[in-house]
Motif scaffolding. Structure first.
Motif, PDB file in Angstrom:
ATOM      1  N   GLN A   1       0.818  -1.224   0.000  1.00 32.30           N
ATOM      2  CA  GLN A   1       0.000   0.000   0.000  1.00 32.30           C
ATOM      3  C   GLN A   1       0.850   1.270   0.000  1.00 32.30           C
ATOM      4  OE1 GLN A   1      -2.272  -1.391   3.537  1.00 32.30           O
ATOM      5  NE2 GLN A   1      -4.080  -0.829   2.361  1.00 32.30           N
ATOM      6  N   ARG A   2       2.111   1.160  -0.446  1.00 26.93           N
ATOM      7  CA  ARG A   2       3.029   2.302  -0.330  1.00 26.93           C
ATOM      8  C   ARG A   2       2.601   3.516  -1.154  1.00 26.93           C
ATOM      9  NH1 ARG A   2       5.250  -1.642  -3.274  1.00 26.93           N
ATOM     10  NH2 ARG A   2       6.049  -1.209  -5.365  1.00 26.93           N
ATOM     11  N   ALA A   3       1.796   3.296  -2.196  1.00 30.50           N
ATOM     12  CA  ALA A   3       1.391   4.417  -3.048  1.00 30.50           C
ATOM     13  C   ALA A   3       0.029   5.001  -2.654  1.00 30.50           C
ATOM     14  CB  ALA A   3       1.358   3.977  -4.501  1.00 30.50           C
ATOM     15  N   MET A   4      -0.586   4.469  -1.606  1.00 29.47           N
ATOM     16  CA  MET A   4      -1.959   4.885  -1.281  1.00 29.47           C
ATOM     17  C   MET A   4      -1.980   6.207  -0.518  1.00 29.47           C
ATOM     18  SD  MET A   4      -4.900   2.809   0.797  1.00 29.47           S
ATOM     19  CE  MET A   4      -4.861   1.432  -0.349  1.00 29.47           C
ATOM     20  N   ILE A   5      -2.683   7.185  -1.067  1.00 31.11           N
ATOM     21  CA  ILE A   5      -2.823   8.438  -0.335  1.00 31.11           C
ATOM     22  C   ILE A   5      -4.213   8.517   0.286  1.00 31.11           C
ATOM     23  CG2 ILE A   5      -1.064   9.647  -1.674  1.00 31.11           C
ATOM     24  CD1 ILE A   5      -3.247  11.184  -3.077  1.00 31.11           C
ATOM     25  N   THR A   6      -4.309   9.267   1.369  1.00 35.13           N
ATOM     26  CA  THR A   6      -5.544   9.302   2.158  1.00 35.13           C
ATOM     27  C   THR A   6      -6.288  10.624   2.010  1.00 35.13           C
ATOM     28  OG1 THR A   6      -4.195   9.963   4.037  1.00 35.13           O
ATOM     29  CG2 THR A   6      -4.752   7.631   3.865  1.00 35.13           C
ATOM     30  N   ARG A   7      -5.677  11.571   1.292  1.00 30.36           N
ATOM     31  CA  ARG A   7      -6.337  12.858   1.061  1.00 30.36           C
ATOM     32  C   ARG A   7      -5.856  13.385  -0.285  1.00 30.36           C
ATOM     33  NH1 ARG A   7      -5.593  17.510   5.529  1.00 30.36           N
ATOM     34  NH2 ARG A   7      -5.520  15.815   7.056  1.00 30.36           N
ATOM     35  N   ALA A   8      -6.771  13.900  -1.103  1.00 32.29           N
ATOM     36  CA  ALA A   8      -6.406  14.446  -2.415  1.00 32.29           C
ATOM     37  C   ALA A   8      -7.413  15.511  -2.802  1.00 32.29           C
ATOM     38  CB  ALA A   8      -6.385  13.344  -3.474  1.00 32.29           C
ATOM     39  N   LEU A   9      -7.022  16.358  -3.732  1.00 33.45           N
ATOM     40  CA  LEU A   9      -7.942  17.341  -4.304  1.00 33.45           C
ATOM     41  C   LEU A   9      -8.758  16.702  -5.416  1.00 33.45           C
ATOM     42  CD1 LEU A   9      -5.780  20.566  -4.728  1.00 33.45           C
ATOM     43  CD2 LEU A   9      -6.873  19.633  -2.680  1.00 33.45           C
ATOM     44  N   GLY A  10     -10.008  17.177  -5.561  1.00 30.80           N
ATOM     45  CA  GLY A  10     -10.808  16.797  -6.712  1.00 30.80           C
ATOM     46  C   GLY A  10     -11.855  15.743  -6.439  1.00 30.80           C
ATOM     47  N   LEU A  11     -11.875  15.203  -5.237  1.00 31.88           N
ATOM     48  CA  LEU A  11     -12.752  14.078  -4.947  1.00 31.88           C
ATOM     49  C   LEU A  11     -14.032  14.487  -4.233  1.00 31.88           C
ATOM     50  CD1 LEU A  11      -9.984  11.546  -3.866  1.00 31.88           C
ATOM     51  CD2 LEU A  11     -10.857  12.032  -6.159  1.00 31.88           C
ATOM     52  N   ALA A  12     -14.032  15.661  -3.609  1.00 32.74           N
ATOM     53  CA  ALA A  12     -15.213  16.149  -2.869  1.00 32.74           C
ATOM     54  C   ALA A  12     -15.167  17.667  -2.841  1.00 32.74           C
ATOM     55  CB  ALA A  12     -15.199  15.591  -1.448  1.00 32.74           C
ATOM     56  N   PRO A  13     -16.344  18.310  -2.665  1.00 30.16           N
ATOM     57  CA  PRO A  13     -16.374  19.788  -2.699  1.00 30.16           C
ATOM     58  C   PRO A  13     -15.538  20.443  -1.608  1.00 30.16           C
ATOM     59  CG  PRO A  13     -18.584  18.872  -2.912  1.00 30.16           C
ATOM     60  CD  PRO A  13     -17.679  17.728  -2.584  1.00 30.16           C
ATOM     61  N   ASP A  14     -15.359  19.755  -0.475  1.00 26.55           N
ATOM     62  CA  ASP A  14     -14.522  20.320   0.580  1.00 26.55           C
ATOM     63  C   ASP A  14     -13.371  19.386   0.858  1.00 26.55           C
ATOM     64  OD1 ASP A  14     -15.744  22.803   1.465  1.00 26.55           O
ATOM     65  OD2 ASP A  14     -17.479  21.532   1.942  1.00 26.55           O
ATOM     66  N   VAL A  15     -12.217  19.975   1.146  1.00 27.62           N
ATOM     67  CA  VAL A  15     -11.070  19.168   1.501  1.00 27.62           C
ATOM     68  C   VAL A  15     -10.384  19.845   2.678  1.00 27.62           C
ATOM     69  CG1 VAL A  15      -9.468  20.309  -0.108  1.00 27.62           C
ATOM     70  CG2 VAL A  15      -9.065  17.935   0.571  1.00 27.62           C
ATOM     71  N   GLU A  16      -9.866  19.039   3.589  1.00 32.68           N
ATOM     72  CA  GLU A  16      -9.137  19.578   4.731  1.00 32.68           C
ATOM     73  C   GLU A  16      -7.711  19.890   4.282  1.00 32.68           C
ATOM     74  OE1 GLU A  16      -8.988  16.841   7.982  1.00 32.68           O
ATOM     75  OE2 GLU A  16      -7.788  18.204   9.226  1.00 32.68           O
ATOM     76  N   VAL A  17      -7.286  21.139   4.505  1.00 26.60           N
ATOM     77  CA  VAL A  17      -5.959  21.585   4.051  1.00 26.60           C
ATOM     78  C   VAL A  17      -5.054  21.760   5.266  1.00 26.60           C
ATOM     79  CG1 VAL A  17      -4.700  23.399   2.824  1.00 26.60           C
ATOM     80  CG2 VAL A  17      -7.036  22.816   2.120  1.00 26.60           C
ATOM     81  N   ASP A  18      -3.878  21.169   5.231  1.00 27.36           N
ATOM     82  CA  ASP A  18      -2.874  21.430   6.275  1.00 27.36           C
ATOM     83  C   ASP A  18      -2.112  22.695   5.915  1.00 27.36           C
ATOM     84  OD1 ASP A  18      -3.624  19.044   7.355  1.00 27.36           O
ATOM     85  OD2 ASP A  18      -1.681  18.056   7.130  1.00 27.36           O
TER      86      ASP A  18
END
Ligand code: MG
Length: 235
Positions: free
Chosen positions: A151-168
């Protein structure tokens, strides 16, 4: 503060297309404010390229703080999927830094990274939104297991998948002589932090730094697209 910057993006040794995008595309120097950004598109090579480019363009065109810029990138990708449903599932990471005076503001979603080299030592400024980061911080795997983990390439947050995204967001005060690096995982999956530190510290210019990192990732196999942005903060 005076800034000098260089960016580089390379398809690598394995992939047929480069789904990463970088901003700015031209190297340069100036007093700032300066925006630099790296995005790594997901979703198949046409869609991935579209997502990373759209996110960076929207982030660069928006006013406001770095979180607002990343949200604008997200909104642009979501809007395009609504217009072109055949692109559904596309997404992108986005790590950007806005440099103003001696302040660096970083906005971040995904597993592209920001690092700071100060007095020869490298520090990672961002935390990956990835399965590996979750397993590492829970103590369930060691760093040695990451390169071969299924699972080394799996990301848990990305842009484009939902209208809101949590930004660090991360704020960092810059000192003269600091060297900032933004990069996609095509660098960090191929080249360890100790080598990145050595190459960044040893490079006489931002251009040499950027290309020595790309060359090192390619020499290590270049399994993914490799994108870097290097900024020197001068007196
Ligand atoms: Mg990648």
């Amino acid at each position: 503060m005076r800034f000098r910057w260089a960016t580089a993006s390379h398809v690598g040794q394995v992939r047929e297309a480069n789904e990463d995008s970088v901003h700015p595309e031209a190297d340069g120097a100036g007093d700032g404010p300066l925006l630099v950004a790296v995005a790594d598109g997901l979703g198949g090579h046409v869609a991935g390229e579209v997502a990373s480019r759209l996110a960076i363009q929207a982030a660069a065109a928006t006013g406001g703080d770095v979180a607002a810029r990343v949200q604008a990138g997200n909104a642009a990708v979501v809007a395009r999927v609504r217009e072109q449903p055949e692109l559904a599932g596309m997404g992108t990471t986005l790590t950007l830094a806005e440099l103003t005076g001696n302040e660096a503001a970083i906005g971040h979603v995904g597993d592209s990274r920001a690092y700071l080299l100060r007095s020869g030592s490298l520090r990672q400024l961002t935390t990956d939104h990835s399965k590996m980061e979750e397993l590492l911080s829970a103590g369930l795997i060691t760093h040695d297991e990451v390169p071969t983990h299924p699972q080394r390439a799996m990301i848990t947050r990305a842009l484009g998948l939902a209208p809101d995204v949590e930004v660090d967001t991360v704020a960092e005060r810059l000192e003269p002589g600091d060297r900032l690096l933004l990069c996609s995982d095509g660098l960090t999956s191929m080249v360890d932090d100790a080598t990145i530190e050595q190459l960044l510290a040893g490079a006489a210019s931002v251009e040499e730094a950027a290309w020595s990192l790309v060359d090192a990732a390619n020499a290590a196999g270049g399994a993914d697209n490799i994108t870097v942005a290097v900024v020197d903060a001068g007196p």
